[in-house]
Design a protein around this motif. Structure first.
Motif, short mmCIF file in Angstrom:
data_model
loop_
_atom_site.label_atom_id
_atom_site.label_comp_id
_atom_site.label_asym_id
_atom_site.label_seq_id
_atom_site.Cartn_x
_atom_site.Cartn_y
_atom_site.Cartn_z
N LEU A 160 -115.08 35.71 -41.06
CA LEU A 160 -113.86 36.22 -41.72
C LEU A 160 -113.99 36.31 -43.24
CD1 LEU A 160 -110.99 34.67 -39.57
CD2 LEU A 160 -111.88 37.01 -39.55
N PRO A 161 -114.55 35.30 -43.94
CA PRO A 161 -114.71 35.46 -45.38
C PRO A 161 -115.60 36.66 -45.74
CG PRO A 161 -114.94 33.17 -44.79
CD PRO A 161 -114.89 33.94 -43.50
N ALA A 162 -116.63 36.90 -44.94
CA ALA A 162 -117.48 38.07 -45.20
C ALA A 162 -116.69 39.36 -45.04
CB ALA A 162 -118.69 38.05 -44.26
N ARG A 163 -115.83 39.43 -44.02
CA ARG A 163 -115.04 40.65 -43.82
C ARG A 163 -114.04 40.88 -44.96
NH1 ARG A 163 -118.53 40.04 -41.01
NH2 ARG A 163 -119.28 41.17 -42.82
N VAL A 164 -113.49 39.82 -45.50
CA VAL A 164 -112.55 39.95 -46.62
C VAL A 164 -113.24 40.59 -47.82
CG1 VAL A 164 -111.22 38.61 -48.31
CG2 VAL A 164 -111.04 38.06 -45.88
N LEU A 165 -114.52 40.30 -47.99
CA LEU A 165 -115.25 40.79 -49.16
C LEU A 165 -115.99 42.11 -48.93
CD1 LEU A 165 -116.59 37.36 -50.39
CD2 LEU A 165 -114.72 38.71 -51.38
N ASP A 166 -115.96 42.64 -47.72
CA ASP A 166 -116.67 43.88 -47.39
C ASP A 166 -116.41 45.01 -48.37
OD1 ASP A 166 -117.94 42.92 -45.13
OD2 ASP A 166 -116.59 43.89 -43.71
N GLU A 167 -115.16 45.23 -48.72
CA GLU A 167 -114.79 46.38 -49.54
C GLU A 167 -115.26 46.25 -50.99
OE1 GLU A 167 -113.53 49.35 -48.61
OE2 GLU A 167 -113.90 48.54 -46.60
N VAL A 168 -115.23 45.06 -51.55
CA VAL A 168 -115.60 44.91 -52.96
C VAL A 168 -117.08 44.59 -53.15
CG1 VAL A 168 -113.30 44.24 -53.73
CG2 VAL A 168 -114.91 42.48 -53.02
N ALA A 169 -117.72 44.04 -52.13
CA ALA A 169 -119.14 43.69 -52.20
C ALA A 169 -119.80 44.16 -50.91
CB ALA A 169 -119.32 42.20 -52.40
N PRO A 170 -120.26 45.40 -50.88
CA PRO A 170 -120.85 45.94 -49.65
C PRO A 170 -122.00 45.11 -49.07
CG PRO A 170 -120.39 47.71 -51.18
CD PRO A 170 -120.15 46.42 -51.92
N ALA A 171 -122.68 44.30 -49.88
CA ALA A 171 -123.74 43.44 -49.36
C ALA A 171 -123.20 42.46 -48.32
CB ALA A 171 -124.42 42.69 -50.49
N MET A 172 -121.90 42.19 -48.36
CA MET A 172 -121.29 41.26 -47.41
C MET A 172 -121.21 41.84 -46.00
SD MET A 172 -120.83 38.50 -49.04
CE MET A 172 -119.86 37.57 -47.89
N ARG A 173 -121.37 43.14 -45.86
CA ARG A 173 -121.28 43.75 -44.53
C ARG A 173 -122.36 43.25 -43.57
NH1 ARG A 173 -120.15 49.31 -47.38
NH2 ARG A 173 -117.95 48.97 -47.84
N LYS A 174 -123.45 42.74 -44.10
CA LYS A 174 -124.53 42.21 -43.25
C LYS A 174 -124.43 40.70 -43.09
CE LYS A 174 -128.20 45.52 -43.80
NZ LYS A 174 -129.62 45.60 -44.12
N LYS A 175 -123.37 40.10 -43.57
CA LYS A 175 -123.23 38.63 -43.52
C LYS A 175 -122.18 38.22 -42.50
CE LYS A 175 -124.88 37.86 -48.16
NZ LYS A 175 -126.17 37.33 -47.76
N PRO A 207 -133.31 29.38 -52.49
CA PRO A 207 -133.41 30.72 -51.92
C PRO A 207 -132.06 31.43 -52.00
CG PRO A 207 -133.15 29.15 -50.18
CD PRO A 207 -133.23 28.36 -51.47
N GLY A 208 -132.05 32.65 -51.56
CA GLY A 208 -130.80 33.41 -51.54
C GLY A 208 -130.65 34.26 -52.79
N ARG A 209 -129.69 35.15 -52.72
CA ARG A 209 -129.42 36.06 -53.83
C ARG A 209 -127.92 36.10 -54.07
NH1 ARG A 209 -132.63 39.46 -50.13
NH2 ARG A 209 -130.58 39.58 -49.31
N ALA A 210 -127.55 36.33 -55.28
CA ALA A 210 -126.14 36.47 -55.63
C ALA A 210 -125.57 37.73 -55.00
CB ALA A 210 -125.96 36.52 -57.14
N VAL A 211 -124.33 37.67 -54.57
CA VAL A 211 -123.63 38.85 -54.07
C VAL A 211 -122.58 39.21 -55.11
CG1 VAL A 211 -122.10 39.73 -52.27
CG2 VAL A 211 -123.99 38.23 -51.66
N ARG A 212 -122.65 40.42 -55.58
CA ARG A 212 -121.73 40.85 -56.64
C ARG A 212 -120.91 42.05 -56.18
NH1 ARG A 212 -123.60 37.44 -60.05
NH2 ARG A 212 -125.70 37.35 -60.84
N ALA A 213 -119.72 42.14 -56.73
CA ALA A 213 -118.86 43.28 -56.45
C ALA A 213 -119.47 44.53 -57.07
CB ALA A 213 -117.46 43.06 -57.03
N GLU A 214 -119.21 45.66 -56.44
CA GLU A 214 -119.66 46.93 -56.98
C GLU A 214 -118.48 47.63 -57.63
OE1 GLU A 214 -121.71 49.33 -54.16
OE2 GLU A 214 -123.27 47.82 -53.83
N VAL A 215 -118.68 48.10 -58.82
CA VAL A 215 -117.62 48.81 -59.53
C VAL A 215 -117.62 50.26 -59.06
CG1 VAL A 215 -116.78 49.51 -61.80
CG2 VAL A 215 -117.94 47.31 -61.51
N ARG A 216 -116.45 50.74 -58.72
CA ARG A 216 -116.34 52.12 -58.22
C ARG A 216 -115.70 53.00 -59.23
NH1 ARG A 216 -115.15 51.51 -51.87
NH2 ARG A 216 -116.56 49.82 -51.58
#
Length: 101
Positions: A20-35, A92-101
Motif C-alpha cells: 500500500l505505501p508503494a501504491r500511494v507513491l506510484d504517481e509522484v515517484a514512478p520507480a515505486m511501481r516496481k516495489k 545497498p539500495g537507491r534513493a527513490v525521488r519524485a519526478e517533476v512533471r
C-alpha cells in the motif's frame, strides 16, 4: 497489530507495510511501481522474520535501535541482516525521488 492486537494476519500486515505505501507513491515517484510486490522484474527487498520474536526495540531516547526477530534482510540482493546480525557496513539500495512533471 498482528501479535499484540490480532487485528491483522501476517499477509495483511505485509500488504499495509509494503504494497500500500508503494501504491500511494506510484504517481509522484514512478520507480515505486516496481516495489511492494514479489514477482519477476520487481524491485523487491526481502525480509525473513520470526513471527513469534519480531518486535520494535526503538524508544524515544534511542529511535534508531534495530528491531529484533528479523533473521535476514536483503536489499537489492545484498544482505543487510544475515542470521539476525546487522551488517553496519552494508549500504545497498537507491534513493527513490519524485519526478517533476
Amino acid at each position: 497489530m498482528v501479535r499484540e492486537h490480532a487485528v491483522w494476519d501476517w499477509v495483511e500486515a505485509f500488504r499495509r507495510c509494503s504494497y500500500l505505501p508503494a501504491r500511494v507513491l506510484d504517481e509522484v515517484a514512478p520507480a515505486m511501481r516496481k516495489k511492494g510486490i514479489l514477482s519477476a522484474g520487481a524491485d523487491a527487498d526481502i525480509v525473513v522474520l520470526d513471527p513469534a520474536a519480531v518486535t520494535d526495540r526503538a524508544t524515544a531516547a534511542d529511535p534508531v535501535r534495530p528491531s529484533s526477530g528479523v533473521r535476514h534482510l536483503l536489499v537489492g540482493g545484498v544482505f543487510v541482516i544475515r542470521d539476525g546480525r546487522l551488517d553496519q557496513d552494508a549500504y545497498p539500495g537507491r534513493a527513490v525521488r519524485a519526478e517533476v512533471r
